[in-house]
Design an enzyme around this catalytic site. Structure first.
Site, PDB file in Angstrom:
ATOM      1  N   SER A 132       0.861  -1.169   0.000  1.00 23.55           N
ATOM      2  CA  SER A 132       0.000   0.000   0.000  1.00 23.55           C
ATOM      3  C   SER A 132       0.902   1.224   0.000  1.00 23.55           C
ATOM      4  CB  SER A 132      -0.880   0.011   1.252  1.00 23.55           C
ATOM      5  OG  SER A 132      -1.481   1.275   1.469  1.00 23.55           O
ATOM      6  N   TYR A 145      -2.090   0.127  10.649  1.00 24.59           N
ATOM      7  CA  TYR A 145      -2.057  -0.319   9.254  1.00 24.59           C
ATOM      8  C   TYR A 145      -0.754   0.094   8.588  1.00 24.59           C
ATOM      9  CZ  TYR A 145      -3.658  -0.979   4.417  1.00 24.59           C
ATOM     10  OH  TYR A 145      -3.786  -1.381   3.119  1.00 24.59           O
TER      11      TYR A 145
END
Length: 247
Positions: A132, A145
C-alpha cells in the site's frame, strides 16, 4: 504441449483479490483462489475455471497443509490483508494492531515460506506482495495499518536481496486510493457513512480492476524483468494526504 502456469491468489473472495483472479485467468493462468469465505471463492473458481481452497493465511498449519497438496506454482499473489480502525496511536486498540499484523505481515510470511520450494522448482517463479502507499508514508489515524504495511514492504525488499541469483522475482505493488469492495467498511467497523466519506468528491478513485490490471502486467513481463516496486494512485491523489475533491 506446455503445461499451464499456476497462480495462487490470497484474499480472493472479493475486491482486488477477486479481480486479480479473474484477470490472471484471462492471461492463461490456472488460478488457485484462497480465502476464508468458501462460498465466494467456489463460485468464482467455477466462473473462471480455477480451484478454490478455503484458507486462513494466519494459520500456519493450514497454510503448510495447503502447500503440501498444491503441486505446481508459478506465481504467488500475497493479496490478503486489510485495515481495522482509524484511531490515533495513543488510542489504538492493541488487538486491532495484532490482527492487522497477523494478516498483512505473518500471512505474507506464511504463504511465501510455504510456497517458495514450488516457486523455485518452477524455474521462473514470482512472489508478489500487495502492500500500500501506507507502506511508504505515514498518515494520522493509520498507525497500525501503516506499521503492518511497512513490514510487508520490508519483507519484499529483504526477500528480493536474499533470492538474488535464483529464478524467482519479487514484486511489490503499492496501491493508493482504491474504492474496493469492503475495505473502508471493514476499517470503519461497518459504518457505511464513514466509509463513503473516504471517497467523497473524488471523481475517479482506482477500482479493483485497475489494480488487477497492474498485477497482470507485472507478472507477465519477460522473466529477466523485475518490477521491484510499483506505486499506483488515481490521478486525483498526489500523495496520501493530497487528494483533489470536487465538492
Amino acid at each position: 504441449m506446455t503445461e499451464q502456469k499456476v497462480a495462487v491468489v490470497t484474499g480472493a473472495s472479493s475486491g482486488i483479490g477477486a479481480a486479480t483472479a479473474r484477470r490472471l485467468a484471462t492471461e492463461g493462468f490456472e488460478v488457485v483462489l484462497t480465502a476464508r469465505r468458501t462460498d465466494r471463492i467456489e463460485a468464482l473458481a467455477k466462473e473462471i475455471g480455477g480451484r478454490a481452497h478455503t484458507l486462513d493465511v494466519t494459520d500456519r498449519a493450514a497454510v503448510d497443509a495447503f502447500a503440501a497438496g498444491l503441486g505446481r506454482v508459478d506465481v504467488l499473489v500475497n493479496n490478503a490483508g486489510g485495515a481495522i480502525g482509524a484511531e490515533t496511536v495513543e488510542h489504538g486498540d492493541p488487538a486491532d494492531w495484532l490482527a492487522m499484523y497477523q494478516v498483512n505481515v505473518l500471512g505474507v510470511l506464511h504463504m511465501t515460506q510455504a510456497l517458495l520450494p514450488a516457486l523455485r522448482a518452477s524455474g521462473d517463479g514470482t512472489v508478489l506482495v500487495m502492500s500500500s502507499t501506507a507502506a511508504l508514508a505515514a498518515y494520522e489515524g493509520g498507525g497500525g495499518y501503516v506499521a503492518a504495511k511497512h513490514a510487508a514492504h520490508t519483507i519484499a525488499a529483504t526477500l528480493r536481496l536474499e533470492l538474488c541469483g535464483e529464478p524467482i522475482r519479487v514484486i511489490e505493488i503499492a496501491p493508493g486510493m482504491v474504492k474496493s469492495e469492503g475495505f473502508a467498511v471493514t476499517r470503519f467497523r461497518g459504518d457505511e457513512e464513514k466509509a463513503a466519506a473516504v471517497y467523497a468528491g473524488v471523481a475517479e478513485p482506482l477500482d479493483s480492476e485497475d489494480i488487477a490490471d497492474t498485477v497482470a502486467w507485472a507478472v507477465t513481463r519477460p522473466p529477466h524483468v523485475n518490477i521491484d516496486l510499483l506505486v499506483v494512485r488515481p490521478r486525483a491523489q498526489a500523495a496520501n494526504h493530497k487528494v483533489h475533491r470536487e465538492l
